[in-house]
Design a protein around this motif. Sequence first.
Motif: not given
Length: 134
Positions: A27, A69, A73, A128-130, A134
């Motif tokens: 990620s 993302g 992120d 990505i996704g943090c 997100a």
Amino acid sequence: MKKTRVISPAVAEAPPGLWSNCLMVGSMAYLSGLTSRAPDGKAVLGSNEYEQAKITFQKMKDLITAAGGVMDDIVQMTIFVTDIKQNREVWAARKEFFTGDYPACALVEVSSLASPEVLVEIQSTAHIGCSAKA
């Protein structure tokens, strides 16, 4: 984990054998030092630090979006400038792309970048996704 190259039609890639603009490992997205060079790779867009930073942040956004993302992120950035006295111009452009907790960041003055008209270069890392967005 496998390394994957991320591309965006909005960001010109370097010729083969030089570098990748964005690589993903799990990620994590790793973005090379990006500048405001035009898609032809020769012309530099933006005549001052604000304009060049804004164009460069947009390229970062295009690549982060292609990686799945959002700008929030991005967890770390190193910004290289040729005139540290213009830091407020870079910060003004950055405010247009980030909210909440800004990335950990270093602003470094260098004597020159790839060519005399390049005033700003930005390298970053994203998870990505943090972010909450997100």
